[in-house]
Design a protein around this motif. Structure first.
Motif, PDB file in Angstrom:
ATOM      1  N   GLY A  41       0.810  -1.213   0.000  1.00 27.43           N
ATOM      2  CA  GLY A  41       0.000   0.000   0.000  1.00 27.43           C
ATOM      3  C   GLY A  41       0.842   1.259   0.000  1.00 27.43           C
ATOM      4  O   GLY A  41       0.449   2.285  -0.568  1.00 27.43           O
ATOM      5  N   LYS A  42       1.998   1.188   0.640  1.00 25.73           N
ATOM      6  CA  LYS A  42       2.923   2.321   0.659  1.00 25.73           C
ATOM      7  C   LYS A  42       3.733   2.406  -0.630  1.00 25.73           C
ATOM      8  O   LYS A  42       4.034   3.485  -1.123  1.00 25.73           O
ATOM      9  CB  LYS A  42       3.874   2.241   1.859  1.00 25.73           C
ATOM     10  N   LEU A  43       4.107   1.244  -1.180  1.00 28.78           N
ATOM     11  CA  LEU A  43       4.949   1.224  -2.376  1.00 28.78           C
ATOM     12  C   LEU A  43       4.187   1.536  -3.658  1.00 28.78           C
ATOM     13  O   LEU A  43       4.746   2.113  -4.586  1.00 28.78           O
ATOM     14  CB  LEU A  43       5.630  -0.147  -2.515  1.00 28.78           C
ATOM     15  N   LEU A  44       2.934   1.126  -3.717  1.00 31.74           N
ATOM     16  CA  LEU A  44       2.123   1.320  -4.921  1.00 31.74           C
ATOM     17  C   LEU A  44       1.148   2.464  -4.689  1.00 31.74           C
ATOM     18  O   LEU A  44       0.269   2.362  -3.842  1.00 31.74           O
ATOM     19  CB  LEU A  44       1.364   0.037  -5.262  1.00 31.74           C
ATOM     20  N   HIS A  45       1.315   3.510  -5.450  1.00 33.07           N
ATOM     21  CA  HIS A  45       0.452   4.682  -5.274  1.00 33.07           C
ATOM     22  C   HIS A  45      -0.921   4.431  -5.893  1.00 33.07           C
ATOM     23  O   HIS A  45      -1.024   3.841  -6.965  1.00 33.07           O
ATOM     24  CB  HIS A  45       1.101   5.912  -5.899  1.00 33.07           C
ATOM     25  N   PRO A  46      -1.972   4.877  -5.207  1.00 31.56           N
ATOM     26  CA  PRO A  46      -3.327   4.704  -5.749  1.00 31.56           C
ATOM     27  C   PRO A  46      -3.450   5.370  -7.118  1.00 31.56           C
ATOM     28  O   PRO A  46      -2.811   6.383  -7.387  1.00 31.56           O
ATOM     29  CB  PRO A  46      -4.225   5.419  -4.728  1.00 31.56           C
ATOM     30  N   THR A  47      -4.253   4.763  -7.960  1.00 32.47           N
ATOM     31  CA  THR A  47      -4.526   5.339  -9.278  1.00 32.47           C
ATOM     32  C   THR A  47      -6.028   5.519  -9.423  1.00 32.47           C
ATOM     33  O   THR A  47      -6.818   4.895  -8.717  1.00 32.47           O
ATOM     34  CB  THR A  47      -4.027   4.434 -10.413  1.00 32.47           C
ATOM     35  N   SER A  48      -6.395   6.356 -10.353  1.00 35.54           N
ATOM     36  CA  SER A  48      -7.829   6.555 -10.599  1.00 35.54           C
ATOM     37  C   SER A  48      -8.406   5.374 -11.375  1.00 35.54           C
ATOM     38  O   SER A  48      -9.612   5.234 -11.480  1.00 35.54           O
ATOM     39  CB  SER A  48      -8.063   7.858 -11.374  1.00 35.54           C
ATOM     40  N   ARG A  49      -7.538   4.537 -11.918  1.00 32.11           N
ATOM     41  CA  ARG A  49      -7.965   3.353 -12.667  1.00 32.11           C
ATOM     42  C   ARG A  49      -7.354   2.116 -12.011  1.00 32.11           C
ATOM     43  O   ARG A  49      -6.286   1.671 -12.401  1.00 32.11           O
ATOM     44  CB  ARG A  49      -7.540   3.493 -14.115  1.00 32.11           C
ATOM     45  N   PRO A  50      -8.026   1.560 -10.981  1.00 33.82           N
ATOM     46  CA  PRO A  50      -7.447   0.459 -10.206  1.00 33.82           C
ATOM     47  C   PRO A  50      -6.988  -0.729 -11.042  1.00 33.82           C
ATOM     48  O   PRO A  50      -6.039  -1.402 -10.682  1.00 33.82           O
ATOM     49  CB  PRO A  50      -8.567   0.042  -9.256  1.00 33.82           C
ATOM     50  N   HIS A  51      -7.655  -0.987 -12.169  1.00 37.34           N
ATOM     51  CA  HIS A  51      -7.252  -2.149 -12.964  1.00 37.34           C
ATOM     52  C   HIS A  51      -5.877  -1.949 -13.595  1.00 37.34           C
ATOM     53  O   HIS A  51      -5.277  -2.885 -14.079  1.00 37.34           O
ATOM     54  CB  HIS A  51      -8.309  -2.469 -14.032  1.00 37.34           C
ATOM     55  N   ARG A  52      -5.341  -0.728 -13.568  1.00 36.16           N
ATOM     56  CA  ARG A  52      -4.008  -0.465 -14.100  1.00 36.16           C
ATOM     57  C   ARG A  52      -2.988  -0.259 -12.980  1.00 36.16           C
ATOM     58  O   ARG A  52      -1.879   0.155 -13.230  1.00 36.16           O
ATOM     59  CB  ARG A  52      -4.053   0.747 -15.007  1.00 36.16           C
ATOM     60  N   LEU A  53      -3.384  -0.532 -11.764  1.00 35.14           N
ATOM     61  CA  LEU A  53      -2.503  -0.365 -10.607  1.00 35.14           C
ATOM     62  C   LEU A  53      -1.260  -1.234 -10.736  1.00 35.14           C
ATOM     63  O   LEU A  53      -0.161  -0.818 -10.402  1.00 35.14           O
ATOM     64  CB  LEU A  53      -3.277  -0.716  -9.331  1.00 35.14           C
ATOM     65  N   ILE A  54      -1.438  -2.432 -11.240  1.00 28.50           N
ATOM     66  CA  ILE A  54      -0.325  -3.366 -11.407  1.00 28.50           C
ATOM     67  C   ILE A  54      -0.343  -3.852 -12.853  1.00 28.50           C
ATOM     68  O   ILE A  54      -1.278  -4.517 -13.279  1.00 28.50           O
ATOM     69  CB  ILE A  54      -0.440  -4.551 -10.429  1.00 28.50           C
ATOM     70  N   ASP A  55       0.721  -3.490 -13.580  1.00 30.02           N
ATOM     71  CA  ASP A  55       0.871  -3.967 -14.947  1.00 30.02           C
ATOM     72  C   ASP A  55       2.099  -4.870 -15.001  1.00 30.02           C
ATOM     73  O   ASP A  55       2.688  -5.198 -13.966  1.00 30.02           O
ATOM     74  CB  ASP A  55       0.964  -2.796 -15.934  1.00 30.02           C
TER      75      ASP A  55
END
Length: 139
Positions: free
Chosen positions: A62-76
């Motif tokens: 949660g600290k390493l990955l910044h929130p995005t407005s498009r959650p499905h693109r949070l992790i590519d």
């Protein structure tokens, strides 16, 4: 030319070891990302030790990955390769397995954590699948 010290991350991040992952600052996470790109071979055991001694994997992500407005693109695929270099995906998925198993029924108050679990669940490799080719893993 002098080579960069592989333990520079360790030196600068040593004060964080006594705090929970939830209390990492933006500077701390920036250092972790920089350490990943310069010496992931020394970062991985340091992170594993933190996780073995009190840090929880989901708050850390949660600290390493910044929130995005498009959650499905949070992790590519690029982020998966980074996570593999930092944690080894198999170890990360093992640590998160109980949360991933229940994430569909998880009513977590933290939407960002829920989005991370959902993205990891969607990208979870099937048995026998190899990690991304640029992940730095060896067969």
């Amino acid at each position: 030319m002098v080579a960069a010290n592989p333990d520079i991350g360790l030196i600068h991040l040593s004060p964080t070891t006594g705090r929970p992952a939830e209390e990492l600052t933006e500077s701390d996470t920036d250092l972790i990302w920089m350490w990943r790109h310069t010496h992931s071979d020394s970062l991985r055991p340091w992170l594993r030790q933190r996780l073995d001694n009190g840090w929880e994997p989901l708050p850390l992500l949660g600290k390493l990955l910044h929130p995005t407005s498009r959650p499905h693109r949070l992790i590519d695929e690029s982020v998966l390769a980074d996570l593999d270099a930092m944690f080894r995906l198999d170890d990360l998925y093992t640590r998160l397995d109980p949360l991933l198993q229940t994430q569909t029924s998880n009513n977590s108050a933290d939407e960002h954590h829920t989005n991370i679990l959902q993205a990891l669940h969607e990208h979870r490799p099937t048995t026998g699948q190899t990690p991304p080719s640029d992940s730095g893993t060896t067969a």
